[in-house]
Design an enzyme around this catalytic site. Sequence first.
Site, PDB file in Angstrom:
ATOM      1  N   CYS A   1     -17.299  -3.993  -1.354  1.00  0.00           N
ATOM      2  CA  CYS A   1     -15.541  -3.146  -0.850  1.00  0.00           C
ATOM      3  C   CYS A   1     -15.391  -3.416   0.796  1.00  0.00           C
ATOM      4  CB  CYS A   1     -15.462  -2.045  -1.553  1.00  0.00           C
ATOM      5  SG  CYS A   1     -13.666  -1.010  -1.184  1.00  0.00           S
TER       6      CYS A   1
ATOM      7  N   ARG B   1       1.128  -1.121  -0.214  1.00  0.00           N
ATOM      8  CA  ARG B   1       0.066  -0.171   0.168  1.00  0.00           C
ATOM      9  C   ARG B   1       0.844   1.348   0.133  1.00  0.00           C
ATOM     10  NH1 ARG B   1      -4.704  -0.197   1.017  1.00  0.00           N
ATOM     11  NH2 ARG B   1      -4.723  -2.021   1.809  1.00  0.00           N
TER      12      ARG B   1
END
Length: 132
Positions: free
Chosen positions: A63, A23
């Site tokens: 999500c 990330r």
Amino acid sequence: MYASDKNMIKTMKERRAIGEFVRGVSSARNWIRKNDGGDDDGGGNCRYPPANGRYHLYVAYNCPWCHRVLLARALLGLEDAISVDVLYPNRSSNDESSGPNLWKFCPEGQVGMNGQHTQFPECTEDSLRLFP
């Protein structure tokens, strides 16, 4: 950190090279909140105050990041200030004109790979008309 942990640490470049998800640093570090004396701008004013029509979210209920954002919106009482459009939970296929693997609006539902038509009543049209 223990000395043995040092051997387990790899650089981001090494981790990406072996296909690991790394990330990036988030650029979203500010809050939408009322002017409450905070010091977002150094003068006690919030840099991003809630205002109807200023903010809009595109979310998909499948999500986990979207789920967290919707929870925060509700907990902070920002439902009136931040509007939401809900995307279809499946992404586009290779044969769709928009391209493969994209989020899409599909309130009318679609026929799945099993031949069954599936519709999610929560799905909306793009109310801002920003996406085809």
